[in-house]
Scaffold this motif. Structure first.
Motif, PDB file in Angstrom:
ATOM      1  N   MET A   1     -38.638  75.798   7.810  1.00  0.00           N
ATOM      2  CA  MET A   1     -37.494  75.853   7.018  1.00  0.00           C
ATOM      3  C   MET A   1     -37.579  74.677   6.249  1.00  0.00           C
ATOM      4  N   LYS A   2     -37.302  74.641   5.039  1.00  0.00           N
ATOM      5  CA  LYS A   2     -37.162  73.371   3.973  1.00  0.00           C
ATOM      6  C   LYS A   2     -35.826  73.105   3.549  1.00  0.00           C
ATOM      7  N   LEU A   3     -35.442  71.899   3.561  1.00  0.00           N
ATOM      8  CA  LEU A   3     -33.965  71.578   3.163  1.00  0.00           C
ATOM      9  C   LEU A   3     -33.896  70.398   2.069  1.00  0.00           C
ATOM     10  N   VAL A   4     -32.985  70.557   1.480  1.00  0.00           N
ATOM     11  CA  VAL A   4     -32.416  69.486   0.491  1.00  0.00           C
ATOM     12  C   VAL A   4     -31.234  69.143   1.174  1.00  0.00           C
ATOM     13  N   VAL A   5     -31.069  68.030   1.199  1.00  0.00           N
ATOM     14  CA  VAL A   5     -29.854  67.460   1.727  1.00  0.00           C
ATOM     15  C   VAL A   5     -29.164  66.419   1.005  1.00  0.00           C
ATOM     16  N   ASP A   6     -27.853  66.713   0.601  1.00  0.00           N
ATOM     17  CA  ASP A   6     -26.844  65.948  -0.445  1.00  0.00           C
ATOM     18  C   ASP A   6     -26.872  64.717  -0.176  1.00  0.00           C
ATOM     19  N   GLY A  20     -37.746  67.420  13.524  1.00  0.00           N
ATOM     20  CA  GLY A  20     -38.948  68.167  12.804  1.00  0.00           C
ATOM     21  C   GLY A  20     -38.719  69.077  11.640  1.00  0.00           C
ATOM     22  N   HIS A  21     -37.594  69.240  11.064  1.00  0.00           N
ATOM     23  CA  HIS A  21     -37.291  69.969  10.116  1.00  0.00           C
ATOM     24  C   HIS A  21     -37.644  69.115   8.697  1.00  0.00           C
ATOM     25  N   ASP A  22     -38.377  69.804   7.799  1.00  0.00           N
ATOM     26  CA  ASP A  22     -38.831  69.363   6.421  1.00  0.00           C
ATOM     27  C   ASP A  22     -37.676  69.120   5.741  1.00  0.00           C
ATOM     28  N   THR A  23     -37.276  67.846   5.554  1.00  0.00           N
ATOM     29  CA  THR A  23     -35.822  67.570   4.942  1.00  0.00           C
ATOM     30  C   THR A  23     -35.987  66.510   3.759  1.00  0.00           C
ATOM     31  N   HIS A  54     -23.086  75.771  -7.368  1.00  0.00           N
ATOM     32  CA  HIS A  54     -24.212  75.711  -8.430  1.00  0.00           C
ATOM     33  C   HIS A  54     -25.609  76.232  -7.924  1.00  0.00           C
ATOM     34  N   TYR A  55     -25.594  76.472  -6.694  1.00  0.00           N
ATOM     35  CA  TYR A  55     -26.950  76.890  -6.165  1.00  0.00           C
ATOM     36  C   TYR A  55     -26.960  77.885  -5.313  1.00  0.00           C
ATOM     37  N   HIS A  56     -28.158  78.677  -5.206  1.00  0.00           N
ATOM     38  CA  HIS A  56     -28.137  79.693  -4.071  1.00  0.00           C
ATOM     39  C   HIS A  56     -28.914  79.032  -2.869  1.00  0.00           C
ATOM     40  N   HIS A  57     -28.517  79.727  -1.701  1.00  0.00           N
ATOM     41  CA  HIS A  57     -28.931  79.521  -0.389  1.00  0.00           C
ATOM     42  C   HIS A  57     -28.187  77.961  -0.137  1.00  0.00           C
ATOM     43  N   VAL A  58     -26.923  77.851  -0.228  1.00  0.00           N
ATOM     44  CA  VAL A  58     -26.212  76.625  -0.073  1.00  0.00           C
ATOM     45  C   VAL A  58     -25.491  76.907   1.370  1.00  0.00           C
ATOM     46  N   VAL A  59     -25.383  75.659   2.286  1.00  0.00           N
ATOM     47  CA  VAL A  59     -24.772  75.672   3.266  1.00  0.00           C
ATOM     48  C   VAL A  59     -23.610  74.675   2.923  1.00  0.00           C
ATOM     49  N   LEU A  60     -22.326  74.891   2.848  1.00  0.00           N
ATOM     50  CA  LEU A  60     -21.432  74.018   2.750  1.00  0.00           C
ATOM     51  C   LEU A  60     -20.792  73.466   3.929  1.00  0.00           C
ATOM     52  N   LEU A  61     -20.965  72.118   4.729  1.00  0.00           N
ATOM     53  CA  LEU A  61     -20.332  71.379   5.703  1.00  0.00           C
ATOM     54  C   LEU A  61     -19.018  71.145   5.377  1.00  0.00           C
ATOM     55  N   HIS A  62     -18.253  71.147   6.581  1.00  0.00           N
ATOM     56  CA  HIS A  62     -16.940  70.620   6.576  1.00  0.00           C
ATOM     57  C   HIS A  62     -16.686  69.303   7.004  1.00  0.00           C
ATOM     58  N   SER A  63     -17.736  69.045   8.126  1.00  0.00           N
ATOM     59  CA  SER A  63     -17.251  67.815   8.998  1.00  0.00           C
ATOM     60  C   SER A  63     -17.787  66.521   8.498  1.00  0.00           C
ATOM     61  N   ASN A  64     -17.154  65.538   8.950  1.00  0.00           N
ATOM     62  CA  ASN A  64     -17.892  64.207   8.664  1.00  0.00           C
ATOM     63  C   ASN A  64     -18.909  63.411   9.704  1.00  0.00           C
ATOM     64  N   LEU A  77     -27.486  78.648  10.195  1.00  0.00           N
ATOM     65  CA  LEU A  77     -29.173  78.575  10.013  1.00  0.00           C
ATOM     66  C   LEU A  77     -29.767  78.562  11.449  1.00  0.00           C
ATOM     67  N   PRO A  78     -31.041  78.996  11.345  1.00  0.00           N
ATOM     68  CA  PRO A  78     -32.024  78.792  12.557  1.00  0.00           C
ATOM     69  C   PRO A  78     -32.512  77.317  12.660  1.00  0.00           C
ATOM     70  N   ILE A  79     -31.640  76.281  12.914  1.00  0.00           N
ATOM     71  CA  ILE A  79     -32.128  74.984  13.027  1.00  0.00           C
ATOM     72  C   ILE A  79     -32.686  74.573  14.325  1.00  0.00           C
ATOM     73  N   GLN A  80     -32.716  75.379  15.599  1.00  0.00           N
ATOM     74  CA  GLN A  80     -33.180  75.202  16.791  1.00  0.00           C
ATOM     75  C   GLN A  80     -34.738  74.951  16.442  1.00  0.00           C
ATOM     76  N   SER A  81     -35.369  73.930  16.855  1.00  0.00           N
ATOM     77  CA  SER A  81     -36.892  73.947  16.508  1.00  0.00           C
ATOM     78  C   SER A  81     -37.381  73.595  17.898  1.00  0.00           C
ATOM     79  N   PRO A  82     -38.737  73.970  18.127  1.00  0.00           N
ATOM     80  CA  PRO A  82     -39.283  73.907  19.363  1.00  0.00           C
ATOM     81  C   PRO A  82     -39.492  72.445  19.631  1.00  0.00           C
ATOM     82  N   ARG A  83     -39.282  71.885  21.010  1.00  0.00           N
ATOM     83  CA  ARG A  83     -39.365  70.599  21.293  1.00  0.00           C
ATOM     84  C   ARG A  83     -40.501  69.922  20.781  1.00  0.00           C
ATOM     85  N   SER A  84     -41.635  70.672  20.847  1.00  0.00           N
ATOM     86  CA  SER A  84     -42.876  70.130  20.197  1.00  0.00           C
ATOM     87  C   SER A  84     -42.966  69.586  18.804  1.00  0.00           C
TER      88      SER A  84
END
Length: 151
Positions: A1-6, A20-23, A54-64, A77-84
């Motif tokens: 999964m590829k992510l763009v983070v604000d 291990g996420h492509d961020t 403004h974008y498709h496939h957005v996750v709006l987070l509320h916490s600080n 999202l499926p962010i559980q990634s294998p420990r490897s």
């Protein structure tokens, strides 16, 4: 999964890279930057309500807090990634880490690190940083376990 983070989620970006996420993260996005980055990317993560519309496939987070942001992501999202996959990316550049020849490593890390971690030292070919399983990594593993990831 590829992510763009604000730009307001830098700590979260670091922890996603640890897992291990492509961020993709940068501290400032100019006009049109996010649109360009979203081509070929899966999700845009933000805390900004205006941007989220403004974008498709957005996750709006509320916490600080990072741990709560990760919990929110885990629900959406499926962010559980294998420990490897953990500790395979540069925390600064997001580049996949590479194994280096012993000779290259020895010149670039402290002597005690080299002799205790000869086979586990990796490097980022973009920024030149070296990584090994030291105390900082151990503390990160403890945090991830506390937050409900891995093991």
């Amino acid at each position: 999964m590829k992510l763009v983070v604000d730009s307001m989620l830098g700590k979260l970006a670091k922890w996603l890279r640890v897992m291990g996420h492509d961020t993709h993260y940068q501290s400032f996005y100019g006009p049109g930057d996010i649109e360009l980055l979203m081509k070929g990317r899966s999700y845009f993560l933000t805390r900004n309500r205006t941007r989220s519309g403004h974008y498709h496939h957005v996750v709006l987070l509320h916490s600080n807090k990072v741990e709560k942001q990760l919990a929110e992501l885990k629900k959406n999202l499926p962010i559980q990634s294998p420990r490897s996959n953990w500790f395979t990316r540069c925390l600064i550049c997001n580049t996949l880490l590479e194994e280096k020849k012993k000779e290259e490593v020895q010149e670039n890390v402290p002597e005690y690190v080299f002799y205790h971690n000869i086979t586990t030292i990796k490097a980022c070919h973009e920024c030149g940083r070296y990584y090994w399983p030291g105390s900082h990594r151990s503390r990160m593993l403890v945090k991830l376990k506390e937050w409900g990831f891995g093991f």
